[in-house]
Write a protein that holds these residues in place. Structure first.
Motif, PDB file in Angstrom:
ATOM      1  N   PRO A 170      23.033 -16.974  -1.012  1.00  0.00           N
ATOM      2  CA  PRO A 170      21.963 -17.935  -1.290  1.00  0.00           C
ATOM      3  C   PRO A 170      21.384 -18.481   0.008  1.00  0.00           C
ATOM      4  O   PRO A 170      22.112 -18.792   0.946  1.00  0.00           O
ATOM      5  N   VAL A 171      20.076 -18.611   0.043  1.00  0.00           N
ATOM      6  CA  VAL A 171      19.396 -18.922   1.293  1.00  0.00           C
ATOM      7  C   VAL A 171      19.690 -20.330   1.808  1.00  0.00           C
ATOM      8  O   VAL A 171      19.691 -20.574   3.021  1.00  0.00           O
TER       9      VAL A 171
ATOM     10  N   PRO B  75       0.826  -1.213   0.000  1.00  0.00           N
ATOM     11  CA  PRO B  75       0.000   0.000   0.000  1.00  0.00           C
ATOM     12  C   PRO B  75       0.855   1.255   0.000  1.00  0.00           C
ATOM     13  O   PRO B  75       2.017   1.224   0.420  1.00  0.00           O
ATOM     14  N   GLU B  76       0.285   2.364  -0.478  1.00  0.00           N
ATOM     15  CA  GLU B  76       1.037   3.614  -0.597  1.00  0.00           C
ATOM     16  C   GLU B  76       1.522   4.122   0.757  1.00  0.00           C
ATOM     17  O   GLU B  76       2.572   4.760   0.841  1.00  0.00           O
ATOM     18  N   ASP B  77       0.752   3.855   1.806  1.00  0.00           N
ATOM     19  CA  ASP B  77       1.153   4.362   3.119  1.00  0.00           C
ATOM     20  C   ASP B  77       2.223   3.503   3.784  1.00  0.00           C
ATOM     21  O   ASP B  77       2.772   3.876   4.816  1.00  0.00           O
ATOM     22  N   LYS B  78       2.524   2.321   3.183  1.00  0.00           N
ATOM     23  CA  LYS B  78       3.586   1.468   3.708  1.00  0.00           C
ATOM     24  C   LYS B  78       4.464   0.971   2.559  1.00  0.00           C
ATOM     25  O   LYS B  78       4.441  -0.209   2.195  1.00  0.00           O
ATOM     26  N   PRO B  79       5.229   1.878   1.968  1.00  0.00           N
ATOM     27  CA  PRO B  79       6.062   1.487   0.822  1.00  0.00           C
ATOM     28  C   PRO B  79       7.175   0.529   1.225  1.00  0.00           C
ATOM     29  O   PRO B  79       7.626   0.520   2.378  1.00  0.00           O
ATOM     30  N   LEU B  80       7.586  -0.282   0.276  1.00  0.00           N
ATOM     31  CA  LEU B  80       8.688  -1.219   0.509  1.00  0.00           C
ATOM     32  C   LEU B  80      10.007  -0.459   0.384  1.00  0.00           C
ATOM     33  O   LEU B  80      10.475  -0.202  -0.717  1.00  0.00           O
ATOM     34  N   LYS B  81      10.601  -0.143   1.503  1.00  0.00           N
ATOM     35  CA  LYS B  81      11.860   0.611   1.462  1.00  0.00           C
ATOM     36  C   LYS B  81      13.072  -0.310   1.469  1.00  0.00           C
ATOM     37  O   LYS B  81      14.090  -0.008   0.860  1.00  0.00           O
ATOM     38  N   THR B  82      12.962  -1.420   2.176  1.00  0.00           N
ATOM     39  CA  THR B  82      14.095  -2.336   2.281  1.00  0.00           C
ATOM     40  C   THR B  82      13.745  -3.681   1.663  1.00  0.00           C
ATOM     41  O   THR B  82      12.737  -4.285   2.026  1.00  0.00           O
ATOM     42  N   MET B  83      14.565  -4.124   0.724  1.00  0.00           N
ATOM     43  CA  MET B  83      14.329  -5.387   0.028  1.00  0.00           C
ATOM     44  C   MET B  83      15.600  -6.216  -0.011  1.00  0.00           C
ATOM     45  O   MET B  83      16.680  -5.686  -0.257  1.00  0.00           O
ATOM     46  N   LEU B  84      15.451  -7.491   0.214  1.00  0.00           N
ATOM     47  CA  LEU B  84      16.581  -8.418   0.178  1.00  0.00           C
ATOM     48  C   LEU B  84      16.445  -9.318  -1.048  1.00  0.00           C
ATOM     49  O   LEU B  84      15.379  -9.873  -1.300  1.00  0.00           O
ATOM     50  N   VAL B  85      17.519  -9.409  -1.823  1.00  0.00           N
ATOM     51  CA  VAL B  85      17.537 -10.271  -3.007  1.00  0.00           C
ATOM     52  C   VAL B  85      18.420 -11.472  -2.703  1.00  0.00           C
ATOM     53  O   VAL B  85      19.586 -11.322  -2.319  1.00  0.00           O
ATOM     54  N   THR B  86      17.860 -12.660  -2.853  1.00  0.00           N
ATOM     55  CA  THR B  86      18.618 -13.876  -2.597  1.00  0.00           C
ATOM     56  C   THR B  86      18.317 -14.904  -3.682  1.00  0.00           C
ATOM     57  O   THR B  86      17.556 -14.653  -4.607  1.00  0.00           O
ATOM     58  N   SER B  87      18.933 -16.057  -3.550  1.00  0.00           N
ATOM     59  CA  SER B  87      18.708 -17.145  -4.499  1.00  0.00           C
ATOM     60  C   SER B  87      18.704 -18.446  -3.711  1.00  0.00           C
ATOM     61  O   SER B  87      18.937 -18.459  -2.499  1.00  0.00           O
ATOM     62  N   THR B  88      18.453 -19.528  -4.402  1.00  0.00           N
ATOM     63  CA  THR B  88      18.458 -20.837  -3.741  1.00  0.00           C
ATOM     64  C   THR B  88      19.884 -21.321  -3.506  1.00  0.00           C
ATOM     65  O   THR B  88      20.260 -21.694  -2.400  1.00  0.00           O
ATOM     66  N   VAL B  89      20.678 -21.318  -4.573  1.00  0.00           N
ATOM     67  CA  VAL B  89      22.079 -21.744  -4.503  1.00  0.00           C
ATOM     68  C   VAL B  89      22.932 -20.751  -5.279  1.00  0.00           C
ATOM     69  O   VAL B  89      22.433 -19.749  -5.795  1.00  0.00           O
ATOM     70  N   LEU B  90      24.220 -21.034  -5.384  1.00  0.00           N
ATOM     71  CA  LEU B  90      25.141 -20.164  -6.111  1.00  0.00           C
ATOM     72  C   LEU B  90      24.867 -20.183  -7.618  1.00  0.00           C
ATOM     73  O   LEU B  90      24.346 -21.155  -8.154  1.00  0.00           O
ATOM     74  N   GLY B  91      25.239 -19.095  -8.270  1.00  0.00           N
ATOM     75  CA  GLY B  91      25.223 -19.057  -9.725  1.00  0.00           C
ATOM     76  C   GLY B  91      23.874 -18.825 -10.378  1.00  0.00           C
ATOM     77  O   GLY B  91      23.692 -19.165 -11.545  1.00  0.00           O
ATOM     78  N   GLU B  92      22.926 -18.242  -9.641  1.00  0.00           N
ATOM     79  CA  GLU B  92      21.602 -18.020 -10.223  1.00  0.00           C
ATOM     80  C   GLU B  92      21.370 -16.579 -10.668  1.00  0.00           C
ATOM     81  O   GLU B  92      20.309 -16.258 -11.193  1.00  0.00           O
ATOM     82  N   GLY B  93      22.363 -15.715 -10.446  1.00  0.00           N
ATOM     83  CA  GLY B  93      22.281 -14.346 -10.958  1.00  0.00           C
ATOM     84  C   GLY B  93      21.682 -13.324 -10.009  1.00  0.00           C
ATOM     85  O   GLY B  93      21.197 -12.286 -10.437  1.00  0.00           O
ATOM     86  N   LYS B  94      21.752 -13.579  -8.689  1.00  0.00           N
ATOM     87  CA  LYS B  94      21.141 -12.640  -7.746  1.00  0.00           C
ATOM     88  C   LYS B  94      21.821 -11.272  -7.760  1.00  0.00           C
ATOM     89  O   LYS B  94      21.147 -10.243  -7.619  1.00  0.00           O
ATOM     90  N   SER B  95      23.153 -11.241  -7.930  1.00  0.00           N
ATOM     91  CA  SER B  95      23.852  -9.956  -7.946  1.00  0.00           C
ATOM     92  C   SER B  95      23.507  -9.157  -9.206  1.00  0.00           C
ATOM     93  O   SER B  95      23.402  -7.928  -9.169  1.00  0.00           O
ATOM     94  N   PHE B  96      23.310  -9.853 -10.317  1.00  0.00           N
ATOM     95  CA  PHE B  96      22.856  -9.210 -11.554  1.00  0.00           C
ATOM     96  C   PHE B  96      21.472  -8.593 -11.349  1.00  0.00           C
ATOM     97  O   PHE B  96      21.218  -7.449 -11.730  1.00  0.00           O
ATOM     98  N   ILE B  97      20.583  -9.342 -10.707  1.00  0.00           N
ATOM     99  CA  ILE B  97      19.223  -8.858 -10.466  1.00  0.00           C
ATOM    100  C   ILE B  97      19.246  -7.678  -9.496  1.00  0.00           C
ATOM    101  O   ILE B  97      18.610  -6.642  -9.741  1.00  0.00           O
ATOM    102  N   SER B  98      19.957  -7.802  -8.387  1.00  0.00           N
ATOM    103  CA  SER B  98      19.965  -6.732  -7.383  1.00  0.00           C
ATOM    104  C   SER B  98      20.590  -5.453  -7.935  1.00  0.00           C
ATOM    105  O   SER B  98      20.093  -4.351  -7.672  1.00  0.00           O
TER     106      SER B  98
END
Length: 224
Positions: free
Chosen positions: A145-146, A21-44
């Motif tokens: 990776p999680v 909702p507009e009154d509770k914007p997503l300010k902090t987001m964590l980008v992760t992946s299942t294992v190594l080599g899935e492109g999380k740093s590219f996405i973030s």
């Protein structure tokens, strides 16, 4: 980036904006992946860039203090960084690296510590995120990776939402399910999944549609 990829990140940004909702914007987001080599740093990295394109002050943190990449992607010094701040050896101002001619700033991992999980479980990381909220419109964390380490689970409930990156025709479904379970057990909020490295003209779409349907069917059977 190609126009197709850029448009994909714009669509991702829109999906994120409409997920709260507009009154509770997503300010902090964590980008992760299942294992190594899935492109999380590219996405973030590109998610950070696409938010900055709408004049949002955006900061990207490398909280992967085991296999950090962001200092290489942005061609900046790794030290001082997050580890130095969390151990009290650097000020916040000294580790924030503004990217010239942009609305982007970076906090690198810093020197790789012997005890990343202990540093990330301290109250100081929460205090850091709260302070950054007063300085930036959007805060994005590139985490390990999680399923590899406990670090991501420690951070999941310190952010407004978690984005899980999986690699098309590569990531195993049981790994995705285990990752989802671990994030939810840590009381993290999953915003959604980014399917990376997809070739739509091949079997990727069918592969994931089929196995997702099978998984949903199992859930329905369990509920019944």
């Amino acid at each position: 980036l190609s126009s197709v990829v850029t448009e994909s990140f714009r669509a991702l940004r829109t999906s994120i904006l409409f997920s709260s909702p507009e009154d509770k914007p997503l300010k902090t987001m964590l980008v992760t992946s299942t294992v190594l080599g899935e492109g999380k740093s590219f996405i973030s990295s590109n998610l950070t860039a696409i938010f900055s394109h709408v004049n949002e002050k955006t900061i990207l943190l490398d909280v992967d203090m085991r296999r950090p990449k962001l200092h290489k992607l942005f061609n900046i010094d790794q030290r001082p960084g997050l580890s130095a701040f969390l151990t009290g050896n650097a000020s916040l101002e000294s580790i924030i690296r503004p990217v010239p001619s942009s609305h982007i700033s970076i906090i690198t991992s810093g020197a790789i510590p012997p005890n990343p999980s202990e540093l990330l479980s301290s109250g100081k990381i929460r205090s850091l995120l709260e302070e950054l909220k007063s300085k930036f419109d959007r805060i994005i964390l590139d985490s390990p990776p999680v399923l590899n380490v406990a670090d991501t689970s420690l951070l999941a409930n310190s952010v407004d939402g978690v984005i899980l990156v999986i690699k098309g025709a590569s990531t195993r479904l049981d790994g995705v399910i285990a990752s989802k379970k671990r994030i939810l057990e840590a009381k993290g909020r999953i915003l959604g999944v980014v399917l990376n490295n997809v070739e739509l003209e091949r079997e990727d779409h069918y592969y994931y549609h089929y196995y997702y349907s099978q998984d949903q069917g199992k859930d329905k059977q369990k509920k019944a």
